[in-house]
Design a protein around this motif. Structure first.
Motif, PDB file in Angstrom:
ATOM      1  N   ALA A   1     -58.513 -13.781   5.554  1.00 52.57           N
ATOM      2  CA  ALA A   1     -59.957 -14.727   5.798  1.00 52.57           C
ATOM      3  C   ALA A   1     -59.504 -16.105   6.464  1.00 52.57           C
ATOM      4  N   PRO A   2     -60.331 -16.527   7.561  1.00 58.10           N
ATOM      5  CA  PRO A   2     -60.064 -17.811   8.291  1.00 58.10           C
ATOM      6  C   PRO A   2     -60.217 -18.913   6.916  1.00 58.10           C
ATOM      7  N   GLU A   3     -59.661 -20.152   7.203  1.00 60.74           N
ATOM      8  CA  GLU A   3     -59.650 -21.072   6.441  1.00 60.74           C
ATOM      9  C   GLU A   3     -60.938 -21.788   6.093  1.00 60.74           C
ATOM     10  N   LEU A   4     -62.166 -21.932   6.783  1.00 60.61           N
ATOM     11  CA  LEU A   4     -63.409 -22.473   6.448  1.00 60.61           C
ATOM     12  C   LEU A   4     -64.076 -21.392   5.453  1.00 60.61           C
ATOM     13  N   GLN A   5     -63.832 -20.185   5.479  1.00 57.90           N
ATOM     14  CA  GLN A   5     -64.506 -19.112   4.818  1.00 57.90           C
ATOM     15  C   GLN A   5     -63.741 -19.151   3.260  1.00 57.90           C
ATOM     16  N   ARG A   6     -62.462 -19.350   3.344  1.00 59.58           N
ATOM     17  CA  ARG A   6     -61.724 -19.631   2.186  1.00 59.58           C
ATOM     18  C   ARG A   6     -62.152 -20.923   1.280  1.00 59.58           C
ATOM     19  N   LEU A   7     -62.612 -21.757   2.055  1.00 62.62           N
ATOM     20  CA  LEU A   7     -63.153 -23.280   1.412  1.00 62.62           C
ATOM     21  C   LEU A   7     -64.526 -23.018   0.844  1.00 62.62           C
ATOM     22  N   ARG A   8     -65.352 -22.030   1.547  1.00 58.81           N
ATOM     23  CA  ARG A   8     -66.667 -21.923   1.150  1.00 58.81           C
ATOM     24  C   ARG A   8     -66.590 -20.954   0.053  1.00 58.81           C
ATOM     25  N   ALA A   9     -65.741 -19.902  -0.176  1.00 62.18           N
ATOM     26  CA  ALA A   9     -65.483 -19.131  -1.468  1.00 62.18           C
ATOM     27  C   ALA A   9     -64.928 -19.848  -2.572  1.00 62.18           C
ATOM     28  N   LEU A  10     -63.945 -20.809  -2.299  1.00 60.13           N
ATOM     29  CA  LEU A  10     -63.615 -21.464  -3.410  1.00 60.13           C
ATOM     30  C   LEU A  10     -64.689 -22.450  -3.988  1.00 60.13           C
ATOM     31  N   ASN A  11     -65.463 -23.193  -3.020  1.00 53.83           N
ATOM     32  CA  ASN A  11     -66.418 -23.984  -3.594  1.00 53.83           C
ATOM     33  C   ASN A  11     -67.597 -23.089  -4.310  1.00 53.83           C
ATOM     34  N   GLN A  12     -67.945 -22.186  -3.899  1.00 56.87           N
ATOM     35  CA  GLN A  12     -68.934 -21.141  -4.437  1.00 56.87           C
ATOM     36  C   GLN A  12     -68.514 -20.848  -5.889  1.00 56.87           C
TER      37      GLN A  12
ATOM     38  N   GLY B   1     -65.665 -32.401 -16.777  1.00 58.84           N
ATOM     39  CA  GLY B   1     -64.549 -33.311 -16.879  1.00 58.84           C
ATOM     40  C   GLY B   1     -65.011 -34.575 -15.970  1.00 58.84           C
ATOM     41  N   ILE B   2     -63.891 -35.374 -15.392  1.00 63.97           N
ATOM     42  CA  ILE B   2     -64.226 -36.434 -14.649  1.00 63.97           C
ATOM     43  C   ILE B   2     -63.547 -36.280 -13.223  1.00 63.97           C
ATOM     44  N   PRO B   3     -63.919 -36.874 -12.442  1.00 65.27           N
ATOM     45  CA  PRO B   3     -63.384 -36.582 -10.998  1.00 65.27           C
ATOM     46  C   PRO B   3     -61.961 -35.948 -10.651  1.00 65.27           C
ATOM     47  N   ILE B   4     -61.110 -36.677 -11.183  1.00 69.85           N
ATOM     48  CA  ILE B   4     -59.640 -36.559 -11.183  1.00 69.85           C
ATOM     49  C   ILE B   4     -59.099 -35.217 -11.989  1.00 69.85           C
ATOM     50  N   THR B   5     -59.655 -34.690 -13.022  1.00 77.10           N
ATOM     51  CA  THR B   5     -59.398 -33.649 -13.903  1.00 77.10           C
ATOM     52  C   THR B   5     -59.968 -32.453 -13.063  1.00 77.10           C
ATOM     53  N   LEU B   6     -61.131 -32.482 -12.786  1.00 75.48           N
ATOM     54  CA  LEU B   6     -61.904 -31.501 -11.844  1.00 75.48           C
ATOM     55  C   LEU B   6     -60.889 -31.346 -10.623  1.00 75.48           C
ATOM     56  N   ALA B   7     -60.594 -32.481  -9.922  1.00 74.41           N
ATOM     57  CA  ALA B   7     -59.815 -32.281  -8.724  1.00 74.41           C
ATOM     58  C   ALA B   7     -58.476 -31.751  -8.750  1.00 74.41           C
ATOM     59  N   VAL B   8     -57.663 -31.887  -9.851  1.00 73.01           N
ATOM     60  CA  VAL B   8     -56.445 -31.227 -10.280  1.00 73.01           C
ATOM     61  C   VAL B   8     -56.555 -29.759 -10.291  1.00 73.01           C
ATOM     62  N   LEU B   9     -57.563 -29.243 -10.930  1.00 68.33           N
ATOM     63  CA  LEU B   9     -57.879 -27.859 -10.801  1.00 68.33           C
ATOM     64  C   LEU B   9     -58.333 -27.213  -9.683  1.00 68.33           C
ATOM     65  N   TRP B  10     -59.176 -27.855  -9.028  1.00 63.51           N
ATOM     66  CA  TRP B  10     -59.534 -27.363  -7.722  1.00 63.51           C
ATOM     67  C   TRP B  10     -58.578 -27.279  -6.629  1.00 63.51           C
ATOM     68  N   LEU B  11     -57.560 -28.475  -6.758  1.00 65.61           N
ATOM     69  CA  LEU B  11     -56.508 -28.512  -5.958  1.00 65.61           C
ATOM     70  C   LEU B  11     -55.442 -27.226  -6.098  1.00 65.61           C
TER      71      LEU B  11
ATOM     72  N   VAL C   1     -54.540 -24.959  -2.819  1.00 64.65           N
ATOM     73  CA  VAL C   1     -53.331 -24.474  -2.458  1.00 64.65           C
ATOM     74  C   VAL C   1     -52.948 -23.145  -2.723  1.00 64.65           C
ATOM     75  N   GLY C   2     -53.356 -22.523  -3.779  1.00 65.61           N
ATOM     76  CA  GLY C   2     -53.288 -21.160  -3.951  1.00 65.61           C
ATOM     77  C   GLY C   2     -53.719 -20.241  -3.036  1.00 65.61           C
ATOM     78  N   LEU C   3     -54.740 -20.697  -2.499  1.00 64.33           N
ATOM     79  CA  LEU C   3     -55.404 -19.895  -1.102  1.00 64.33           C
ATOM     80  C   LEU C   3     -54.882 -19.933   0.111  1.00 64.33           C
ATOM     81  N   GLY C   4     -53.659 -21.148  -0.029  1.00 68.27           N
ATOM     82  CA  GLY C   4     -53.188 -21.356   1.527  1.00 68.27           C
ATOM     83  C   GLY C   4     -53.707 -22.496   1.964  1.00 68.27           C
TER      84      GLY C   4
END
Length: 283
Positions: A65-76, A108-118, A122-125
């Motif tokens: 899957a291309p990177e943009l598709q991976r990003l959209r899937a992650l955010n969804q 959560g707050i931005p930084i804790t949500l960010a750590v999980l999102w990151l 990264v796991g999706l490459g």
């Protein structure tokens, strides 16, 4: 031969995690912060829960899957399907800084949500990093067609104009006028893991200091000093907390360390006077 099977304390465990910048396990270090509040916390279980989320997400995507598709899937998956978002109703609850609770409540707050999102990104490459934006932690991701900056509080993708608007209050407080225009890129530099953990701890520091919760503040200061041994103001903060709870010997040790190293600090006279008062009271 006698084996030493003593279980490390939470602080010793944290110290082992943050020794090296080259091998700094951001998620594990972030999860471990909750051990002061939840001494029976199973850090490995929390890491396993995040791994399971990543496995669920990967099953939604083709391997190529291309990177943009991976990003959209992650955010969804993260913001809409799982419902992660900012804790608007109780922003200053310390639990917002503990990833085990954030995983359970999805708030959560931005930084804790960010750590999980990151971790998921990264796991999706994906080439994703945290951004220590003034006043509000962000994440950014580099795609073939450019950079995307996302607010982890709500998943919103921010334009350059929107980022500039968010910077305006900071610029005004800092007296940065038009004659000194700081390039936006400087505000969007990637934050190293050590800086991210430090920012998480300082969020807790501010909460406990405001509430005058000295034992919890001292526990946070212990971690900050392990994380950044030459951040001399952290010794001052811990020393003042020790003094507030009546532990004069510990207070003097920390405050004198601060005086010996913080050569150009503006509060040296005030801290020196505090040391004198403590010594008189301790005599």
């Amino acid at each position: 031969m006698q084996l030493n099977l003593a279980v490390p304390s939470p602080l010793q465990y944290f110290s082992s995690l943050v020794q090296s910048d080259a091998h700094f396990p951001l998620l594990e270090a972030a999860v471990s912060l909750a051990q002061d509040e939840y001494p029976d916390l199973d850090v490995e279980q929390v890491l396993g829960d995040v791994d399971q989320l990543l496995a669920r997400l990967k099953r939604r995507l083709a391997a190529d899957a291309p990177e943009l598709q991976r990003l959209r899937a992650l955010n969804q998956f993260f913001f809409r399907d799982l419902g992660f978002g900012g804790n608007i109703n109780d922003y200053y609850d310390p639990d917002n800084s503990y990833l085990n609770t954030v995983l359970r409540t999805r708030r959560g707050i931005p930084i804790t949500l960010a750590v999980l999102w990151l971790e998921l990104a990264v796991g999706l490459g994906l080439n994703a990093r945290g951004v220590a934006f003034p006043g509000h932690f962000m994440v950014k991701i580099n795609l073939p067609k450019g950079q995307v900056v996302i607010d982890p509080f709500n998943g919103q993708s921010l334009s350059r104009e929107e980022l500039s608007e968010r910077l305006e209050p900071f610029r005004q407080r800092s007296s940065l006028g038009d004659e000194f225009e700081v390039p936006m890129g400087l505000y969007l530099q990637a934050a190293p893991p050590r800086e991210i953990i430090g920012r998480m701890l300082r969020n807790l520091q501010e909460i406990h200091k405001t509430q005058e919760d000295w034992p919890r503040l001292i526990a946070v200061q212990d971690r900050l000093i392990v994380l950044q041994p030459e951040a001399w103001p952290e010794y001052r903060e811990r020393g003042l907390a020790w003094a507030a709870q009546g532990d004069v010997a510990y207070a003097l040790a920390d405050l004198e360390t601060y005086l010996a190293h913080a050569e150009d600090a503006l509060d040296l006279d005030a801290i020196a006077e505090r040391v004198t008062q403590l010594r008189k009271g301790n005599a």
